[in-house]
Scaffold this motif. Structure first.
Motif: not given
Length: 420
Positions: A141-147
């Motif tokens: 899971y990505c803790a931010g929104l970079k994807l």
């Protein structure tokens, strides 16, 4: 079901933006009756984080010890990240340098705990690689929104990636491992999750498994709300609806005096108290005007519901929590992924964002004039996103998906056995 959640911990109590998504996932797993534990890497949880996990009733496992000096201090990380020529050294210090010291120990920990699945922050490398060796399914899971971000917003990440790729590849080759990356995120072949509503961003088609899971909640039992706010009220009186200023767990507003001076001056004009999260200002209170109160750490989930404006660095966790509580926010993106949140905020017209070099008194006065005008359209957009964020349940989506994936894998295995 037995689940191990691995959270990035870059320095002692310096990774709140990575800790809180992991806690929300752990709380959801507990609600389902799963056995769950958190594993911080490469650093261990500091005393403050440990108290929060105790209050939330979440078990955690100590990571393998590192030699002294491998991990950088919070102040050292801040100094490195503010310089484009040394930025990559900050990332190398917690992404790659610890691997050779921790990898075998991580394999042992996973073998001992023996979870049905591992769920890891995509900026955690050692744990999914250890799961690869141990034959345990791993989901990211990505803790931010970079994807979700366009490539043009990730140029600083590309520069870091280019400078640390050789070191990472050497480790993989030495240990006979393989890994795929999206810039700095180590992707999972099983599933990769981003916590945001569909309406916030139309993400590009990815060439890897990607699920927009929906927003993270801010749970009452997360462990960082009520107790810390009581302690805060014992120290000083919160006056009205203050302006809250925070630049995250690593950066300190004290190191940005020009920005702080503008915020202090304009807030005073509006007769607003400022609560600022700053260890250095907290230890140098004589430098502050009377309407500014500094604390080493502010319990944002407790404070934000009574905050008039939240001025911050654009960290993904701060950004999403402000949207969840419907707080007007002003972003000053300072490093790396923070312009992503700034662009999303400007596009949604639910707040304001500007590059540090363009930040000015006139611009801040304009923003506050809009925010303090109850008829300004910004409030309708804030209310719309607040509703979306409070309706979503990202952790439930992630755990539902993991359950389904494991069930399908078991069914396929059984079918193969019958066919044999």
């Amino acid at each position: 079901m037995k689940l191990l959640i691995s959270s990035l911990q870059v320095s002692q109590s310096g990774s709140k933006g990575h800790l809180h998504p992991a806690i929300e996932l752990a709380l959801e797993a507990q609600c389902r009756g799963w056995q769950v534990a958190m594993l911080p890497v490469p650093g261990t949880f500091g005393p403050q984080d440990q108290r929060q996990l105790d209050r939330a009733g979440i078990d955690w496992i100590k990571p393998p010890l590192l030699p002294e000096g491998v991990l950088k201090s919070r102040s050292s990380l801040a100094e490195l990240t503010q310089n484009s020529q040394t930025n990559h050294l900050a990332y190398q210090s917690f992404l790659i340098d610890p691997l050779k010291y921790q990898f075998n120990g991580l394999i042992e920990l996973l073998t001992q705990f023996n979870p049905d699945a591992v769920l890891y922050d995509l900026l955690v490398y050692g744990v999914p690689l250890a799961a690869q060796v141990a034959g345990i399914p791993a989901f990211g899971y990505c803790a931010g929104l970079k994807l979700l971000a366009q490539d043009r917003l990730l140029q600083s990440y590309r520069q870091v990636q280019n400078r640390i790729t050789n070191s990472m590849q050497q480790f993989l080759t030495l240990n006979g491992l393989t890994a795929n990356f999206h810039y700095l995120e180590m992707l999972s072949a099983s599933g990769n999750y981003v916590f945001a509503p569909e309406a916030l961003s139309s993400h590009p088609t990815a060439n890897f498994p990607l699920t927009l899971a929906g927003p993270l909640p801010v749970s009452d039992n997360r462990g960082d709300c009520h107790t810390d706010l009581c302690e805060l009220n014992n120290q000083f009186e919160i006056k009205g609806h203050p302006v809250v200023v925070s630049f995250g767990s690593v950066l300190d507003p004290y190191d940005y005096p020009d920005i702080c001076e503008i915020i202090f001056t304009v807030a005073q004009r509006y007769q607003r108290q400022i609560l600022i999260s700053s260890p250095q200002f907290a230890h140098n209170k004589k430098l502050l005007p009377n309407h500014v109160v500094a604390m080493e750490y502010l319990p944002l989930p407790a404070l934000l519901p009574q905050t008039s404006v939240f001025i911050h660095h654009g960290g993904a966790n701060s950004f999403s929590e402000a949207l969840y509580f419907g707080v007007p926010q002003i972003l000053i993106p300072l490093t790396n992924d923070q312009p992503i949140q700034g662009e999303l905020l400007n596009n949604s017209k639910a707040g304001f964002s500007i590059a540090p070099a363009d930040f000015s008194r006139q611009w801040l006065e304009h923003c506050l004039a809009c925010i303090f005008d109850p008829t300004d359209p910004v409030h309708n957009n804030i209310d719309r996103l607040k509703w979306l964020y409070q309706q979503g349940d990202g952790p439930a989506t992630v755990l539902n998906d993991i359950t389904l994936c494991l069930q399908n894998a078991d069914s396929k295995s059984c079918s193969e056995e019958r066919g044999a």
